[in-house]
Design a protein around this motif. Structure first.
Motif, PDB file in Angstrom:
ATOM      1  N   ALA A 155       0.991  -1.234   0.121  1.00  0.00           N
ATOM      2  CA  ALA A 155      -0.041  -0.071  -0.062  1.00  0.00           C
ATOM      3  C   ALA A 155       0.889   1.175   0.061  1.00  0.00           C
ATOM      4  CB  ALA A 155      -0.817   0.122   1.211  1.00  0.00           C
ATOM      5  N   ASP A 156       0.461   2.111  -0.741  1.00  0.00           N
ATOM      6  CA  ASP A 156       1.317   3.652  -0.767  1.00  0.00           C
ATOM      7  C   ASP A 156       0.781   4.332   0.336  1.00  0.00           C
ATOM      8  OD1 ASP A 156      -1.166   4.595  -1.703  1.00  0.00           O
ATOM      9  OD2 ASP A 156      -0.402   4.728  -3.909  1.00  0.00           O
ATOM     10  N   ASN A 157       0.946   5.645   0.403  1.00  0.00           N
ATOM     11  CA  ASN A 157       0.745   6.551   1.711  1.00  0.00           C
ATOM     12  C   ASN A 157      -0.822   6.759   1.729  1.00  0.00           C
ATOM     13  OD1 ASN A 157       3.241   6.966   2.693  1.00  0.00           O
ATOM     14  ND2 ASN A 157       3.706   8.465   1.491  1.00  0.00           N
ATOM     15  N   ASP A 158      -1.348   6.470   0.299  1.00  0.00           N
ATOM     16  CA  ASP A 158      -2.853   7.066   0.345  1.00  0.00           C
ATOM     17  C   ASP A 158      -3.822   5.412   0.396  1.00  0.00           C
ATOM     18  OD1 ASP A 158      -2.602   9.544  -0.293  1.00  0.00           O
ATOM     19  OD2 ASP A 158      -2.435   9.157  -2.462  1.00  0.00           O
ATOM     20  N   GLY A 159      -2.915   4.510   0.934  1.00  0.00           N
ATOM     21  CA  GLY A 159      -3.704   3.019   0.915  1.00  0.00           C
ATOM     22  C   GLY A 159      -3.892   2.278  -0.237  1.00  0.00           C
ATOM     23  N   ASN A 160      -3.424   2.788  -1.384  1.00  0.00           N
ATOM     24  CA  ASN A 160      -3.987   2.038  -2.842  1.00  0.00           C
ATOM     25  C   ASN A 160      -2.497   1.068  -2.755  1.00  0.00           C
ATOM     26  OD1 ASN A 160      -5.758   3.890  -3.462  1.00  0.00           O
ATOM     27  ND2 ASN A 160      -4.318   5.400  -4.002  1.00  0.00           N
ATOM     28  N   MET A 161      -3.162   0.048  -3.616  1.00  0.00           N
ATOM     29  CA  MET A 161      -2.334  -1.215  -3.830  1.00  0.00           C
ATOM     30  C   MET A 161      -2.177  -1.586  -5.201  1.00  0.00           C
ATOM     31  SD  MET A 161      -3.201  -3.687  -0.325  1.00  0.00           S
ATOM     32  CE  MET A 161      -4.977  -3.593  -0.712  1.00  0.00           C
ATOM     33  N   ALA A 162      -1.134  -1.200  -5.846  1.00  0.00           N
ATOM     34  CA  ALA A 162      -0.838  -1.506  -7.568  1.00  0.00           C
ATOM     35  C   ALA A 162      -0.508  -2.865  -7.685  1.00  0.00           C
ATOM     36  CB  ALA A 162      -0.029  -0.445  -7.809  1.00  0.00           C
ATOM     37  N   PHE A 163      -0.898  -3.383  -8.587  1.00  0.00           N
ATOM     38  CA  PHE A 163      -0.436  -4.878  -8.846  1.00  0.00           C
ATOM     39  C   PHE A 163       0.844  -4.894  -9.221  1.00  0.00           C
ATOM     40  CE2 PHE A 163      -4.869  -6.189  -9.045  1.00  0.00           C
ATOM     41  CZ  PHE A 163      -4.841  -7.500  -8.597  1.00  0.00           C
ATOM     42  N   SER A 164       1.380  -3.942  -9.599  1.00  0.00           N
ATOM     43  CA  SER A 164       2.950  -3.827  -9.865  1.00  0.00           C
ATOM     44  C   SER A 164       3.664  -3.910  -8.406  1.00  0.00           C
ATOM     45  CB  SER A 164       3.367  -2.517 -10.414  1.00  0.00           C
ATOM     46  OG  SER A 164       3.069  -1.425  -9.889  1.00  0.00           O
ATOM     47  N   SER A 165       3.158  -3.294  -7.444  1.00  0.00           N
ATOM     48  CA  SER A 165       3.688  -3.700  -6.202  1.00  0.00           C
ATOM     49  C   SER A 165       3.588  -5.003  -5.663  1.00  0.00           C
ATOM     50  CB  SER A 165       3.173  -2.672  -5.066  1.00  0.00           C
ATOM     51  OG  SER A 165       3.402  -1.232  -5.424  1.00  0.00           O
ATOM     52  N   ILE A 166       2.270  -5.500  -6.115  1.00  0.00           N
ATOM     53  CA  ILE A 166       2.124  -6.741  -5.677  1.00  0.00           C
ATOM     54  C   ILE A 166       2.987  -7.807  -6.193  1.00  0.00           C
ATOM     55  CG2 ILE A 166       0.417  -8.654  -5.499  1.00  0.00           C
ATOM     56  CD1 ILE A 166      -1.908  -6.489  -5.327  1.00  0.00           C
ATOM     57  N   ASP A 167       3.311  -7.611  -7.512  1.00  0.00           N
ATOM     58  CA  ASP A 167       4.009  -8.364  -8.128  1.00  0.00           C
ATOM     59  C   ASP A 167       5.673  -8.459  -7.435  1.00  0.00           C
ATOM     60  OD1 ASP A 167       2.113  -8.679  -9.817  1.00  0.00           O
ATOM     61  OD2 ASP A 167       3.151  -7.437 -11.472  1.00  0.00           O
ATOM     62  N   ASN A 168       6.159  -7.302  -7.158  1.00  0.00           N
ATOM     63  CA  ASN A 168       7.328  -7.082  -6.583  1.00  0.00           C
ATOM     64  C   ASN A 168       7.601  -7.972  -5.164  1.00  0.00           C
ATOM     65  OD1 ASN A 168       8.582  -5.745  -8.759  1.00  0.00           O
ATOM     66  ND2 ASN A 168       8.030  -3.764  -7.891  1.00  0.00           N
ATOM     67  N   ALA A 169       6.361  -7.900  -4.552  1.00  0.00           N
ATOM     68  CA  ALA A 169       6.332  -8.517  -3.171  1.00  0.00           C
ATOM     69  C   ALA A 169       6.328 -10.067  -3.439  1.00  0.00           C
ATOM     70  CB  ALA A 169       5.100  -8.125  -2.227  1.00  0.00           C
ATOM     71  N   ILE A 170       5.698 -10.608  -4.445  1.00  0.00           N
ATOM     72  CA  ILE A 170       5.654 -11.869  -4.570  1.00  0.00           C
ATOM     73  C   ILE A 170       6.996 -12.705  -4.966  1.00  0.00           C
ATOM     74  CG2 ILE A 170       4.899 -13.774  -6.178  1.00  0.00           C
ATOM     75  CD1 ILE A 170       2.138 -12.256  -6.358  1.00  0.00           C
ATOM     76  N   TYR A 171       7.696 -11.804  -5.848  1.00  0.00           N
ATOM     77  CA  TYR A 171       9.096 -12.144  -6.197  1.00  0.00           C
ATOM     78  C   TYR A 171      10.032 -12.048  -4.695  1.00  0.00           C
ATOM     79  CZ  TYR A 171       8.403 -11.979 -11.156  1.00  0.00           C
ATOM     80  OH  TYR A 171       7.996 -12.258 -12.295  1.00  0.00           O
ATOM     81  N   TYR A 172       9.899 -10.945  -3.908  1.00  0.00           N
ATOM     82  CA  TYR A 172      10.649 -10.873  -2.697  1.00  0.00           C
ATOM     83  C   TYR A 172      10.482 -12.043  -1.744  1.00  0.00           C
ATOM     84  CZ  TYR A 172      12.704  -8.733   1.263  1.00  0.00           C
ATOM     85  OH  TYR A 172      13.349  -8.335   2.397  1.00  0.00           O
ATOM     86  N   ALA A 173       9.245 -12.061  -1.702  1.00  0.00           N
ATOM     87  CA  ALA A 173       8.846 -13.460  -0.707  1.00  0.00           C
ATOM     88  C   ALA A 173       9.616 -14.687  -1.129  1.00  0.00           C
ATOM     89  CB  ALA A 173       7.465 -13.756  -0.513  1.00  0.00           C
ATOM     90  N   ALA A 174       9.476 -14.946  -2.573  1.00  0.00           N
ATOM     91  CA  ALA A 174       9.881 -16.316  -3.252  1.00  0.00           C
ATOM     92  C   ALA A 174      11.784 -16.250  -2.957  1.00  0.00           C
ATOM     93  CB  ALA A 174       9.680 -16.332  -4.602  1.00  0.00           C
ATOM     94  N   ASP A 175      12.279 -14.889  -3.148  1.00  0.00           N
ATOM     95  CA  ASP A 175      13.691 -15.097  -3.261  1.00  0.00           C
ATOM     96  C   ASP A 175      14.234 -14.855  -1.739  1.00  0.00           C
ATOM     97  OD1 ASP A 175      13.660 -15.358  -5.721  1.00  0.00           O
ATOM     98  OD2 ASP A 175      13.752 -13.169  -6.165  1.00  0.00           O
ATOM     99  N   ASN A 176      13.426 -14.685  -0.729  1.00  0.00           N
ATOM    100  CA  ASN A 176      14.045 -14.316   0.629  1.00  0.00           C
ATOM    101  C   ASN A 176      13.299 -15.155   1.754  1.00  0.00           C
ATOM    102  OD1 ASN A 176      15.694 -11.516   0.456  1.00  0.00           O
ATOM    103  ND2 ASN A 176      14.018 -11.248  -0.908  1.00  0.00           N
ATOM    104  N   GLY A 177      13.173 -16.508   1.436  1.00  0.00           N
ATOM    105  CA  GLY A 177      12.792 -17.650   2.201  1.00  0.00           C
ATOM    106  C   GLY A 177      11.598 -17.783   2.842  1.00  0.00           C
ATOM    107  N   ALA A 178      10.695 -17.066   2.314  1.00  0.00           N
ATOM    108  CA  ALA A 178       9.131 -17.170   2.535  1.00  0.00           C
ATOM    109  C   ALA A 178       8.635 -18.534   1.996  1.00  0.00           C
ATOM    110  CB  ALA A 178       8.329 -16.184   2.292  1.00  0.00           C
ATOM    111  N   ASP A 179       7.896 -19.223   2.975  1.00  0.00           N
ATOM    112  CA  ASP A 179       7.280 -20.712   2.833  1.00  0.00           C
ATOM    113  C   ASP A 179       5.765 -20.540   2.234  1.00  0.00           C
ATOM    114  OD1 ASP A 179       9.462 -22.606   3.754  1.00  0.00           O
ATOM    115  OD2 ASP A 179       9.268 -21.068   5.360  1.00  0.00           O
ATOM    116  N   ILE A 180       5.082 -19.527   3.024  1.00  0.00           N
ATOM    117  CA  ILE A 180       3.753 -19.465   2.555  1.00  0.00           C
ATOM    118  C   ILE A 180       3.495 -17.858   2.113  1.00  0.00           C
ATOM    119  CG2 ILE A 180       1.498 -19.683   3.520  1.00  0.00           C
ATOM    120  CD1 ILE A 180       3.171 -22.372   3.759  1.00  0.00           C
TER     121      ILE A 180
END
Length: 855
Positions: A155-180
């Motif tokens: 979420a940005d400062n206004d609370g909006n959640m862009a799919f581009s941010s969601i994409d980056n978060a998914i990659y981060y989770a996969a590359d940094n040890g998240a299991d779920i």
């Protein structure tokens, strides 16, 4: 082995070296309110009066995830090395009840994923549901309270959640040890519209990350993205009642854009939302896979910053976090527990374990096995990760909340096993009374329901292994009379409907359909239907007119008497065409004497091209009402686009009688103003008929007083627990409005020195009467028998068991002996004890042995 060791003279004592296991009940203060872990019908329903959860406590006892069973083990709440990535609004960075690893803020592109946007709190709440630290004597217990949270803010400062941010978060989770990964977010788009997110999800899945996403909260038949992606597990929400969370059936009560539900709101009474469901194809990408608990207490932003605006630590938690946003991290936490126990498992194996062990939902909308509303069912922690060292126990029949017809024989079936192969027995209880102990499979009990009350009953099964470890499963079912038709109409004859506007009773001829579809060419059954403009009336042949006022056309049923009935339903076959509600309206209303109330209206355009059966629970309005009317309405309508409107056939109003067969009266309440006739045949004692004195109390419940004098000890041949008995045979016929019949006995036994106990036989079971009073002389006793309220004519016998001058100080109700783990285990229950100081237990080699050793 134990028995062999005991035979060695040098060994004084040999017992098993028992293993100790972690507690299954965490000590977190708010844990008793977390129905998803352990449902005790404790959740307070939402009240339309206070707009808060201040209503009645609701829920189906035992309908939960069996968390307490699953938490047994060496890592009861999960492994801290197992990481759940919460991709959301962020997570309160310093919450004392969350164990967090390094995350990232993709909404603002910085290293601080604190939950501090203009729309705060959601991510922190999701985190607590999944993994609030368990058993730390603080706040709540997450389902995986030993695992860790990776906060990934999108979420940005206004609370909006862009799919581009969601994409980056998914990659981060996969590359940094998240299991779920848990995604309590979404949009109404197809996967083809967001290829970049599909690529990110595919990447994470290939990296071994199990992904969960929420179906959405509009009670609609489509699920949001990314829940409809082939790479995720789709999670719907479960209410504490018996299945999927449903919205209200009243369009005025649901959120804008949300669909009403024909089966009405679930017991939580959060009327404004329901869990979305998908296509009716098992394992399809856009189908529901699983449901998990919602409306739970959880972590909140510290102090007044989140949903709970109380200052200080009082604001660290919120009580009623809801939606599929709550269910999704719960399911993700279950996956984390599985990963903790089976660290090498793949996402496919974790998914298979979850869906294959889920609790099947069977209710008003869900059928046996997978279905589109609840998927494979409710996540089951106990079955998914299994207790270590404890037996498994599940009641497989009947289903939780099942309605059982009174008078039938219901087979209670239990599936039980032990991981160590040492299952000793399975006990089955009804309303906390032991019915049977089974030593081998099949674990079944035939429950005769003829004499059971018309209410909820608790069934419990307990599996015990040779180490005396026990596992329980508890469900609640309801005994009810069979559904009876209170009013039926196939519209072949006039049954007294009041019609106005263009409503007609007659044969449909396929007219209308200027827009939508025309009337049917024939009735669903027979010749006639109830419909709008069947014969080509006024300006638009077969269609309703333009510019109609609200409810301009009405079809009102005659009065239906629903006295002495509850759980009332309305069903009929529908062929309806109406424009969307921004322009035109169709209604169903009900009147119980207090005025018309809406129970349904179209929430979208409807263009039926076939007959479909419709079912409505109208219990709220019709239960035990002497006058109930149903009304179908058409209008208002706008100035254009005519549709063919209502066609209705084979209408039925049905309900369950509250009257015990053979008895009269409203809701089984006695009516002292009505005449009551009681006829009792002469009591037969030892073959000698004696006419009893009969008295009736006109001011209240019906009673009989029987005075009998017996001059000698009469032997009876009845199969009673004690051969020395006097048998009283009776036949009582009852006519009138009564709740049940209580017979008061006043017996004098001249020449007898004492009585030890009294039992009466109800046709299948020996019972102790009520209100036993021993009086002087010793041969005088009074007591009462209340007959099972199942018939108006009753045959039976009462046994008076004779004893000596000094009755035993203890009346034993049951005695059971079991051989468990090379030990003889005795269990007994006393009916009464008088000045009993304790027990001496003796053993002997045989029943004929003269030598008995004190234990």
């Amino acid at each position: 082995l134990i028995s062999e060791l005991k035979k060695i003279h040098e060994i004084e004592q040999a017992t098993p070296d028992y293993l100790a296991f972690h507690t299954a009940v965490p000590n977190d203060p708010m844990y008793p309110s977390q129905w998803g872990h352990n449902n005790t019908s404790q959740m307070l329903s939402w009240s339309s009066n206070t707009y808060e959860h201040t209503g009645a406590a609701v829920g189906t006892y035992g309908f939960d995830t069996n968390a307490e069973i699953g938490w047994y083990g060496t890592q009861p709440y999960g492994d801290s090395n197992v990481i759940i990535a919460i991709i959301d609004s962020g997570v309160d960075a310093d919450h004392p009840d969350l164990n967090q690893v390094t995350g990232y803020d993709f909404g603002d592109a910085d290293n601080d994923p604190d939950d501090d946007s203009a729309e705060p709190g959601h991510g922190t709440a999701c985190s607590g549901v999944a993994a609030a630290i368990a058993n730390n004597n603080l706040g709540v217990a997450g389902i995986a309270g030993g695992c860790s949270i990776m906060p990934l803010k999108v979420a940005d400062n206004d609370g909006n959640m862009a799919f581009s941010s969601i994409d980056n978060a998914i990659y981060y989770a996969a590359d940094n040890g998240a299991d779920i990964i848990s995604l309590s977010l979404g949009a109404s788009v197809d996967p083809s519209q967001v290829p970049s997110t599909e690529t990110a999800l595919s990447y994470a899945l290939s990296a071994g990350v199990t992904i969960f996403a929420a179906t959405a909260n509009a009670n609609n038949y489509t699920i949001d993205y990314p829940s409809n992606s082939q790479y995720v597990i789709s999670v719907g929400a479960a209410s504490p009642c018996d299945g999927r969370k449903r919205s209200s059936s009243n369009s005025g009560e649901v959120n804008p854009g949300n669909s009403t539900d024909p089966n009405g709101v679930t017991c939580d009474n959060e009327i404004w939302w329901g869990s979305n469901y998908g296509v009716n194809t098992q394992d399809a990408r856009d189908a529901v896979d699983i449901i998990a608990p919602t409306i739970l207490p959880t972590t909140d932003i510290g102090g007044s910053g989140g949903y709970n605006t109380n200052a200080g630590s009082a604001g660290d938690y919120s009580m009623w976090f809801n939606g599929t946003s709550c269910a999704t991290p719960y399911a993700a936490g279950v996956a984390a527990l599985i990963k903790s126990k089976y660290p090498t498992w793949t996402p496919a194996q974790i998914r298979a374990q979850i869906v294959n062990t889920a609790i099947d939902i069977v209710n008003v909308e869900s059928s046996v096995g997978w279905d589109k509303y609840s998927g494979y069912g409710l996540v089951d922690v106990g079955a998914a990760i299994g207790p270590e060292g404890y037996p498994l126990c599940t009641i497989t029949n009947p289903s939780p909340s099942e309605v059982i017809e009174r008078g039938t024989i219901e087979t209670i079936t239990v599936s039980a096993s032990d991981p160590g192969g040492s299952l000793n027995n399975v006990k089955i209880y009804i309303d906390d009374i032991l019915q049977i102990t089974l030593l081998s499979s099949p674990y079944e009990y035939s429950w005769e329901t003829e004499f059971e009350s018309l209410t909820n009953h608790t069934i419990k099964a307990t599996a015990t292994d040779n180490d005396l470890n026990e596992t329980d499963d508890v469900i609640v079912v309801r005994i009810a009379n069979p559904q009876e038709n209170l009013f039926t109409d196939d519209f072949e004859t006039n049954k007294g409907w009041t019609l106005s506007g263009e409503f007609e009773r007659g044969a449909p001829g396929g007219l209308g359909g200027d827009h939508g579809n025309p009337d049917p060419g024939s009735a669903y059954a027979g010749s006639n239907v109830l419909g709008v403009d069947l014969t080509g009336l006024d300006n638009y042949s077969g269609d309703y007119e333009t510019s109609l006022a609200d409810r301009a056309y009405k079809a009102e049923s005659p009065a239906i008497d629903c006295s002495d009935y509850n759980n009332i339903t309305l069903s009929f076959f529908r062929w309806l065409n109406v424009e969307q509600p921004a322009y035109d309206h169709a209604y169903i209303d009900i009147n119980n004497g207090t005025g018309w109330q809406q129970i349904w209206t179209n929430t979208a355009g409807i263009e039926d091209a076939a007959w479909s059966q419709q079912n409505f629970d109208i219990s709220t309005y019709a239960n035990e009402q002497a006058m109930v009317q149903i009304r179908f309405c058409m209008g208002g309508s706008d100035t254009s686009w005519q549709y063919s409107g209502w066609n209705i056939d084979d209408l039925i109003v049905s309900g369950e009688s509250t009257i015990i067969p053979g008895y009269g009266g409203s809701s089984n309440q006695g009516d002292p103003t009505q005449p009551v006739i009681v006829d009792i045949d002469p009591i037969d004692i030892g073959g000698i008929p004696i006419d009893p004195d009969v008295s009736i109390d006109p001011e209240g419940s019906v009673g009989l007083t029987v005075d009998v004098t017996v001059s000698e000890d009469v032997q009876s041949g009845a199969p009673v627990p004690n051969p020395e008995a006097v048998q009283i045979s009776y036949n009582i016929s009852i006519i009138g409005n009564i709740t049940g019949l209580t017979v008061d006995f006043d017996l004098c036994f001249d020449g007898l020195t004492g009585l030890s106990s009294i039992l009466w036989y109800n046709g299948s079971t020996w019972l102790v009467p009520d209100n036993i009073q021993w009086e002087n002389p010793a041969g005088h006793v009074t007591f009462s028998i209340t007959f099972p309220s199942s018939r108006g004519s009753r045959d039976g016998s009462t046994e008076i068991i004779l004893g000596d001058d000094n009755p035993l100080p203890v009346t034993l109700s049951s005695l059971q002996a079991s051989f468990i783990n090379d030990h003889a285990v005795l269990q007994w229950i006393t009916q009464s004890e008088t000045q009993n100081a304790g027990w001496n237990v003796y053993r002997a080699e045989s029943s004929n042995s003269e030598q008995r050793l004190k234990i």
